[in-house]
Write a protein that holds these residues in place. Structure first.
Motif, short mmCIF file in Angstrom:
data_model
loop_
_atom_site.label_atom_id
_atom_site.label_comp_id
_atom_site.label_asym_id
_atom_site.label_seq_id
_atom_site.Cartn_x
_atom_site.Cartn_y
_atom_site.Cartn_z
N PRO B 85 -47.39 1.26 28.61
CA PRO B 85 -46.94 1.15 29.98
C PRO B 85 -48.15 1.03 30.92
O PRO B 85 -49.25 1.43 30.54
N PHE B 86 -47.95 0.49 32.08
CA PHE B 86 -49.00 0.40 33.10
C PHE B 86 -50.24 -0.32 32.60
O PHE B 86 -51.36 0.04 32.97
N GLY B 87 -50.06 -1.30 31.74
CA GLY B 87 -51.22 -2.05 31.27
C GLY B 87 -50.80 -3.45 30.89
O GLY B 87 -49.63 -3.72 30.62
N GLN B 88 -51.75 -4.35 30.91
CA GLN B 88 -51.43 -5.76 30.67
C GLN B 88 -51.36 -6.13 29.19
O GLN B 88 -50.60 -6.99 28.79
N GLN B 89 -52.20 -5.46 28.39
CA GLN B 89 -52.35 -5.88 27.00
C GLN B 89 -51.88 -4.81 26.03
O GLN B 89 -52.02 -3.62 26.31
N THR B 90 -51.36 -5.24 24.90
CA THR B 90 -51.07 -4.33 23.81
C THR B 90 -52.29 -4.27 22.90
O THR B 90 -52.74 -5.30 22.41
N ALA B 91 -52.84 -3.09 22.70
CA ALA B 91 -54.11 -2.96 21.98
C ALA B 91 -53.93 -2.99 20.47
O ALA B 91 -54.89 -3.17 19.73
N HIS B 92 -52.69 -2.80 20.00
CA HIS B 92 -52.48 -2.78 18.55
C HIS B 92 -51.06 -3.23 18.22
O HIS B 92 -50.16 -3.16 19.05
N SER B 93 -50.89 -3.69 17.00
CA SER B 93 -49.57 -4.12 16.55
C SER B 93 -48.72 -2.91 16.21
O SER B 93 -49.24 -1.85 15.86
N VAL B 94 -47.41 -3.06 16.34
CA VAL B 94 -46.47 -2.01 15.96
C VAL B 94 -45.49 -2.61 14.96
O VAL B 94 -44.82 -3.60 15.26
N THR B 95 -45.43 -2.02 13.77
CA THR B 95 -44.64 -2.58 12.67
C THR B 95 -43.86 -1.48 11.97
O THR B 95 -44.40 -0.40 11.71
N ALA B 96 -42.60 -1.78 11.65
CA ALA B 96 -41.77 -0.79 10.96
C ALA B 96 -42.23 -0.62 9.52
O ALA B 96 -42.53 -1.60 8.83
N LEU B 97 -42.29 0.61 9.06
CA LEU B 97 -42.59 0.89 7.65
C LEU B 97 -41.31 1.13 6.86
O LEU B 97 -41.23 0.88 5.67
N THR B 98 -40.31 1.65 7.55
CA THR B 98 -39.00 1.89 6.96
C THR B 98 -37.97 1.14 7.81
O THR B 98 -38.33 0.54 8.82
N ASP B 99 -36.72 1.20 7.41
CA ASP B 99 -35.69 0.79 8.36
C ASP B 99 -35.84 1.66 9.59
O ASP B 99 -36.08 2.87 9.48
N ALA B 100 -35.73 1.06 10.76
CA ALA B 100 -35.98 1.84 11.98
C ALA B 100 -35.05 1.41 13.10
O ALA B 100 -34.53 0.28 13.11
N VAL B 101 -34.82 2.34 14.01
CA VAL B 101 -34.07 2.04 15.23
C VAL B 101 -34.91 2.48 16.41
O VAL B 101 -35.42 3.61 16.42
N VAL B 102 -35.07 1.58 17.36
CA VAL B 102 -35.85 1.91 18.55
C VAL B 102 -35.02 1.62 19.80
O VAL B 102 -34.09 0.82 19.76
N CYS B 103 -35.39 2.29 20.88
CA CYS B 103 -34.73 2.09 22.17
C CYS B 103 -35.73 1.37 23.06
O CYS B 103 -36.72 1.95 23.49
N VAL B 104 -35.49 0.09 23.32
CA VAL B 104 -36.48 -0.79 23.93
C VAL B 104 -36.25 -0.96 25.44
O VAL B 104 -35.10 -1.04 25.89
N PHE B 105 -37.35 -1.01 26.18
CA PHE B 105 -37.30 -1.31 27.61
C PHE B 105 -38.29 -2.42 27.91
O PHE B 105 -39.35 -2.48 27.27
N SER B 106 -37.97 -3.26 28.88
CA SER B 106 -39.01 -4.17 29.36
C SER B 106 -40.05 -3.29 30.04
O SER B 106 -39.72 -2.32 30.72
N ARG B 107 -41.30 -3.65 29.85
CA ARG B 107 -42.35 -2.80 30.40
C ARG B 107 -42.25 -2.66 31.91
O ARG B 107 -42.38 -1.56 32.46
N SER B 108 -41.99 -3.76 32.59
CA SER B 108 -41.96 -3.68 34.05
C SER B 108 -40.78 -2.81 34.51
O SER B 108 -40.94 -1.99 35.42
N ASP B 109 -39.62 -2.93 33.86
CA ASP B 109 -38.50 -2.04 34.20
C ASP B 109 -38.89 -0.59 33.98
O ASP B 109 -38.64 0.27 34.82
#
Lengths: 232, 232
Positions: B85-109
DNA sequence: CGATGGTTTGAGATATATCAAACCTCGTGG
DNA sequence: CCACGAGGTTTGATATATCTCAAACCATCG
């Protein structure tokens, strides 16, 4: 009248979030403290009693193993924040590398003040997020890079971070010549190497014409591009 | 009616800072997303468009060099926050290791919502500070510890972090037997080692009677004290 | 000038990486 | 049900980067 009004980091530290009324309140709970090289402000594992802003100088954050191995896990510069707010323990020691001046708060005072000033907490959050990104990038260096890549990346990082804001003619351009605030051993402790390996890599870079070493702690970058190539 | 009311991490994620009115507003800007093992949510260096809470599963944060070396710089579990949040760039990749469920938001929202809800930002700050402490502790391992110390420390860390809250009889006691969410190569990428070194250290611990390896990804700690001694 | 602390250089030891082959495990299809 | 294949894992032999131990070196400061 407090120190804050004339503080050199007033507009760069997290204090920039506060207006002049608020800064007076903050001023009332803080005090300045001078540190000499080698002097510590916080010790790993101790209760978190203090937090602070760096006003001048360079400080290291470090942890170690029981048998005396040390790792420097962070380096802080003027306007950076140090200490562990909202937590019981200090995870790493904080020690001055140069003469330094810090603006110290009792942690509980600071915690209370911060909780009432969301804009201050927001600045602190931004800083902490950036520091986490930077720290994670450093993990790639520690986990996967060779000694020569580490040294090259380190020198490039130093040339960018040792820039005194507002001093150079082209604003914030990286330096070609700068004085390291580290001994060879401390460079080794940053990079997870031994002092001998650091020394050998320095002399190799010098004999390859990539850098010059006018004195023990002074570095001149002669060929920045070559250094970038070597940084991996 | 949204997901939040019945969310399993409602009281552990940063959402715990919000009351039921606020959580409805948050619910309106978020959506759930399922991920399969190997599927990525964010990529290193890309614009920071998303942030998320982990609801279920385990994900890795990773960076790499141009020539393909990889370093896992963080591992996240249910209730953890991901993204920048509050930044322009993602510094690292995010990858699922198992089946996963996430709750996603647009960064600006999310940024806008967070700026209006200091209690949420405060939770996020606390989390980020803890994560920074943890990350810096890991730097000691990467910079200064031997392969056998790294493996021992890793197994102890896993036995503590893989605990499902509210499931074990003694609350949050470390597990003796657990399934690693990592392949051997991924363990190597966490520890800054090669897959062969990881494998050899595992078999050594097994033949020394410190652990058992009932299946590829299952570990049983037979002698926790011995493991602690070896962790350095 | 001689002590002192940090640094460089050298020779050798060693932990880990590299390269290569054998080995499981598990799912697929005959 | 078994043979097969593919991916991941383990084991082995060797190479090498870095560490370790030791000595020489060099600035600095009394």
């Amino acid at each position: 009248m407090g120190f804050c009004e004339t503080c050199v980091v007033r507009n760069r530290a997290i204090c920039a979030a506060l207006d002049s009324t608020e800064i007076q309140a903050l001023n009332a709970i803080g005090r300045r403290r001078k540190l000499e090289p080698g002097q510590s402000l916080l010790w790993e594992g101790e209760d978190s009693l203090l937090v602070a802003n760096v006003i001048d100088g360079v400080l290291k954050l470090s942890t170690g193993t029981a048998d005396g191995r040390e790792q420097i896990v962070g380096v802080v510069y003027p306007s950076d924040f140090i200490g562990r707010p909202f937590g019981q323990q200090t995870a790493h020691s904080v020690t001055a590398l140069t003469d330094a001046v810090v603006c110290v708060f009792s942690r509980s005072d600071f915690d209370n003040f911060a909780r009432e000033h969301p804009a201050l907490e927001h600045k602190l959050l931004q800083r902490t997020l950036s520091e986490l990104d930077r720290t994670r990038r450093w993990m790639l260096l520690l986990g996967r890079k060779s000694a020569s890549e580490r040294i090259a990346a380190f020198l490039l990082d130093m040339s960018e971070r040792l820039v005194e804001p507002g001093c150079t003619t082209p604003p914030d351009a990286p330096h070609q010549t700068f004085d390291l605030p580290f001994s060879r051993q401390q460079v080794a402790d940053v990079l997870g190497l031994t002092i001998e390996t650091v020394s050998r890599q320095f002399t190799k870079l010098k004999s390859d014409g990539v850098i010059d070493l006018p004195s023990r702690r002074t570095v001149t970058i002669l060929d920045r591009e070559a250094l970038e190539d070597r940084a991996g």
